[in-house]
Design an enzyme around this catalytic site. Sequence first.
Site, PDB file in Angstrom:
ATOM      1  N   LEU A 157     -39.575   3.670 -17.758  1.00 16.75           N
ATOM      2  CA  LEU A 157     -39.372   2.414 -18.461  1.00 16.75           C
ATOM      3  C   LEU A 157     -38.430   2.646 -19.638  1.00 16.75           C
ATOM      4  O   LEU A 157     -38.427   3.728 -20.236  1.00 16.75           O
ATOM      5  CB  LEU A 157     -40.711   1.868 -18.959  1.00 16.75           C
ATOM      6  CG  LEU A 157     -41.713   1.482 -17.872  1.00 16.75           C
ATOM      7  CD1 LEU A 157     -43.026   1.050 -18.513  1.00 16.75           C
ATOM      8  CD2 LEU A 157     -41.165   0.392 -16.978  1.00 16.75           C
TER       9      LEU A 157
ATOM     10  N   ASP B 124     -57.258  11.233 -16.469  1.00 22.29           N
ATOM     11  CA  ASP B 124     -57.496  12.466 -17.202  1.00 22.29           C
ATOM     12  C   ASP B 124     -57.559  12.134 -18.686  1.00 22.29           C
ATOM     13  O   ASP B 124     -56.975  11.149 -19.128  1.00 22.29           O
ATOM     14  CB  ASP B 124     -56.356  13.452 -16.937  1.00 22.29           C
ATOM     15  CG  ASP B 124     -56.729  14.885 -17.260  1.00 22.29           C
ATOM     16  OD1 ASP B 124     -57.614  15.094 -18.102  1.00 22.29           O
ATOM     17  OD2 ASP B 124     -56.134  15.784 -16.673  1.00 22.29           O
TER      18      ASP B 124
END
Length: 128
Positions: free
Chosen positions: A68, A46
Site C-alpha cells: 500500500l 502472530d
Amino acid sequence: FKMDTTPESYLDLFPLEAIVYLTPDSENVLEDIDPDKVYVLGGLVDESIHKQVTLRRAREQCLQTARLPIREYMVKAPNSRNYHSETLAINQVFDVLSTYYETRSWPAALRAGVSSGKGYVLPDTAEQ
C-alpha cells in the site's frame, strides 16, 4: 460484499500472472486496483511482526507483489514510543482497498484503514 470461501489455494484457482500478493515489504507500490487482478491479503496470526515472511512466501510462489502507498501519502507522526509500522491487520487492508475502489483516492482510503496507532497520519493532520 459477497464472499465465497473454499479450502482450495489461490494458486489453484487463479493464473499466477493474475495474482498480486500484498505485503508491506514489497518494493512495488500499489498505484491502482486492476479489476483483472486478484489481490491476496497475506496475513499472519502472530503477536509479533516477522519482517519479510510474506514477501518470501510470494517470491517462493513466483507472484507479483505490491504494498500500500503509505509512505507516499502519509507521514510519520511524532509519538512518545517513536513507533511507526506499515504492517496492517487484514481488515485494515480490506478497508483501505475497498475505500480506494469506491473513491479512487489514496488519502481517503488510507484515512479509512490506517489507524493513528500505526504512527502514520496524512500530512494535513500531522500537526494535530
